[in-house]
Design a protein around this motif. Structure first.
Motif, mmCIF file in Angstrom:
data_model
loop_
_atom_site.group_PDB
_atom_site.id
_atom_site.type_symbol
_atom_site.label_atom_id
_atom_site.label_comp_id
_atom_site.label_asym_id
_atom_site.label_seq_id
_atom_site.Cartn_x
_atom_site.Cartn_y
_atom_site.Cartn_z
ATOM 1 N N HIS A 382 28.278 91.144 54.903
ATOM 2 C CA HIS A 382 29.029 90.037 55.729
ATOM 3 C C HIS A 382 28.410 88.792 55.866
ATOM 4 O O HIS A 382 28.698 88.045 56.903
ATOM 5 C CB HIS A 382 28.645 90.759 57.165
ATOM 6 C CG HIS A 382 29.536 91.938 57.359
ATOM 7 N ND1 HIS A 382 29.243 93.245 56.923
ATOM 8 C CD2 HIS A 382 30.797 92.330 57.741
ATOM 9 C CE1 HIS A 382 29.859 94.373 57.208
ATOM 10 N NE2 HIS A 382 31.135 93.629 57.739
ATOM 11 N N ILE A 383 27.649 88.490 54.991
ATOM 12 C CA ILE A 383 26.873 86.974 54.902
ATOM 13 C C ILE A 383 27.833 85.987 55.022
ATOM 14 O O ILE A 383 27.528 84.857 55.639
ATOM 15 C CB ILE A 383 25.817 86.945 53.509
ATOM 16 C CG1 ILE A 383 24.722 85.892 53.926
ATOM 17 C CG2 ILE A 383 26.698 86.695 52.376
ATOM 18 C CD1 ILE A 383 23.816 86.388 54.866
ATOM 19 N N TYR A 384 29.008 86.101 54.570
ATOM 20 C CA TYR A 384 30.213 84.867 54.831
ATOM 21 C C TYR A 384 30.549 84.628 56.056
ATOM 22 O O TYR A 384 30.551 83.365 56.571
ATOM 23 C CB TYR A 384 31.443 85.462 53.952
ATOM 24 C CG TYR A 384 32.078 86.650 54.589
ATOM 25 C CD1 TYR A 384 32.970 86.265 55.710
ATOM 26 C CD2 TYR A 384 31.921 87.776 54.167
ATOM 27 C CE1 TYR A 384 33.535 87.406 56.143
ATOM 28 C CE2 TYR A 384 32.632 88.660 54.840
ATOM 29 C CZ TYR A 384 33.317 88.615 55.892
ATOM 30 O OH TYR A 384 33.954 89.910 56.472
ATOM 31 N N GLU A 385 30.147 85.715 57.024
ATOM 32 C CA GLU A 385 30.509 85.202 58.481
ATOM 33 C C GLU A 385 29.225 84.523 59.089
ATOM 34 O O GLU A 385 29.588 83.479 59.916
ATOM 35 C CB GLU A 385 30.442 86.695 59.243
ATOM 36 C CG GLU A 385 31.372 87.496 59.089
ATOM 37 C CD GLU A 385 31.299 88.823 59.572
ATOM 38 O OE1 GLU A 385 30.656 88.930 60.595
ATOM 39 O OE2 GLU A 385 32.183 89.858 59.394
ATOM 40 N N PHE A 386 28.035 84.816 58.616
ATOM 41 C CA PHE A 386 26.719 83.822 58.890
ATOM 42 C C PHE A 386 27.093 82.442 58.092
ATOM 43 O O PHE A 386 26.875 81.506 58.840
ATOM 44 C CB PHE A 386 25.638 84.560 58.159
ATOM 45 C CG PHE A 386 24.300 83.608 58.603
ATOM 46 C CD1 PHE A 386 23.850 83.152 59.837
ATOM 47 C CD2 PHE A 386 23.576 82.902 57.580
ATOM 48 C CE1 PHE A 386 22.935 82.476 60.404
ATOM 49 C CE2 PHE A 386 22.710 82.096 57.931
ATOM 50 C CZ PHE A 386 22.100 81.691 59.043
ATOM 51 N N GLU A 387 27.631 82.277 56.958
ATOM 52 C CA GLU A 387 27.737 81.131 56.298
ATOM 53 C C GLU A 387 28.781 80.200 57.112
ATOM 54 O O GLU A 387 28.327 78.847 57.251
ATOM 55 C CB GLU A 387 28.271 81.393 55.029
ATOM 56 C CG GLU A 387 28.339 80.335 54.078
ATOM 57 C CD GLU A 387 28.888 80.607 52.526
ATOM 58 O OE1 GLU A 387 28.456 79.803 51.726
ATOM 59 O OE2 GLU A 387 29.292 81.579 52.159
ATOM 60 N N ALA A 388 29.937 80.911 57.629
ATOM 61 C CA ALA A 388 31.007 80.118 58.377
ATOM 62 C C ALA A 388 30.316 79.907 59.791
ATOM 63 O O ALA A 388 30.676 78.581 60.441
ATOM 64 C CB ALA A 388 32.054 80.943 58.726
#
Length: 392
Positions: A382-388
């Protein structure tokens, strides 16, 4: 939800394999005071990582210290790298401390907690991601062989910051806490050494000719202790004193060591500036004082982005049914400090959970090896959520 179950299944299927690797690493000597032993561990890890498609590079840090081991999986990917960091060296303790599982099911053995378990977790996060075809970001390993020595005389801090440049976030795989809390800050520290040269003399016949070095230090100790600022998390403690020759002689020389701990770099600077002024000021005419300061670990400063990263991980833990996690600060240092100084959102204490580092009572909770692997793999998913969230 499907991916969460896949990860859980992967970890469950590889429990024995993970435990065996943990035992192997603990039983491989890698004491920080023995660079040759630490280098053997470095080479062993390099071989293990490369067998799992992690491209490795061994980097000399200087100072006669064991090298840094840098590995990367997915170097060709466009996204910013995610870092797993820590150290592969251990403290030295007398006696033999092999890996074993004790009567209540905890792991024992030198460095089972600090921090061979954390290395196993990092590797198996990558292996779990490989098993499901994840390819979103490069994953980078930065493991050091000289952390227990504080990197004194080496270029390790600069190497860490260079390797961390432009990373998305970092997990420092140090000792996990029994409380399951995430570390978002640690104190830095160093040692100041003050040496006073006075004039020796017979304390009865030549009292006026003497210049009492211990007397001069006594005044300075009061000045040094006044630098403590508990509201800012800064402590200054005189910890060793050496001086004098005979009971009836004015001491010609005295030396003290001063332990310093601080949460922010500006406090380090304040204390060291004050040290200089304290050394220059004489209370007893004829005494002369010199001082040196050696920082063994910079502070891991708490940052807004670091706290956001910790909050994100806490949320993932809840979603995956892996328990509630809180945030905390700790007194002991770690290389999370240099990752943060490189501008990378960093959390620490993400390794296996346990207590009593650096003692023969050291233990780790075996189940945490699997729980943390499952947690951090799901964070990566889910790292894309943190990136966003942080606009990276």
């Amino acid at each position: 939800m499907e991916k969460i179950q896949e990860i859980k299944q992967y970890v469950n299927m590889h429990r024995v394999e993970m435990l065996e690797l943990w035992e192997d690493l603990v039983n491989t000597a890698s004491q920080a005071r023995n660079p040759d032993a630490a280098r053997k561990m470095c080479n062993k890890l390099k071989n293990i990582f490369e067998q799992n498609r992690i491209k490795c590079n061994i980097i000399d840090v200087g100072g006669g210290n064991a090298p840094a081991l840098v590995g990367i999986w997915g170097e060709e990917r466009i996204g910013k790298p995610v870092i797993f960091s820590g150290h592969y060296d251990t403290v030295s303790l007398p006696g033999d401390h092999p890996f074993r599982i004790d009567e209540i099911g905890n792991a024992r053995g030198l460095a089972c907690l600090d921090m061979k378990g954390g290395i196993v977790i990092a590797l198996y996060v990558v292996k779990a991601l490989q098993s499901i075809g994840w390819d979103e970001h490069p994953v980078k390993f930065v493991f050091l062989g000289d952390e227990e020595k504080g990197h004194l005389g080496a270029d390790t801090p600069e190497i860490i910051m260079k390797q961390a440049a432009n990373a998305l976030c970092a997990f420092n795989m140090e000792t996990g806490l029994v409380s399951n809390a995430i570390c978002v800050g640690r104190k830095g520290g160093g040692v100041g050494t003050f040496t006073v040269n006075g004039v020796g003399a017979h304390s009865g016949n030549d009292y006026l000719k003497g210049r009492n070095a211990i007397g001069e230090i006594a005044y300075k100790i009061l000045d040094l202790h006044s630098l403590t600022d508990l509201d800012k998390g800064t402590t200054v403690s005189v910890t060793i004193i050496e001086g004098g020759t005979v009971p009836n002689g004015i001491p010609p020389k005295c030396r003290i060591d001063v332990d310093v701990r601080y949460e922010i770099v500006s406090e380090r600077n304040r204390v060291v500036d004050a040290f200089r002024k304290i050394a220059e000021k004489n209370y007893i005419d004829g005494c002369m004082t010199t001082f040196e300061y050696h920082e063994y670990m910079a502070p891991f400063e708490t940052t807004i982005q670091g706290e956001k990263f910790a909050d994100f991980v806490c949320n993932i833990s809840e979603k995956c049914g892996l328990g509630t996690m809180k945030k905390t600060r700790l007194g002991g240092g770690s290389d999370a400090s240099y990752l943060t100084m490189a501008g990378v959102p960093t959390i620490c204490s993400m390794g296996v959970r346990g207590e009593f580092n650096h003692t023969d009572k050291e233990y780790a909770i075996v189940e945490s090896l699997y729980e943390r692997t499952e947690l951090l793999t799901n964070v990566m998913l889910h790292i894309y959520e943190f990136e966003a969230f942080i606009g990276a």
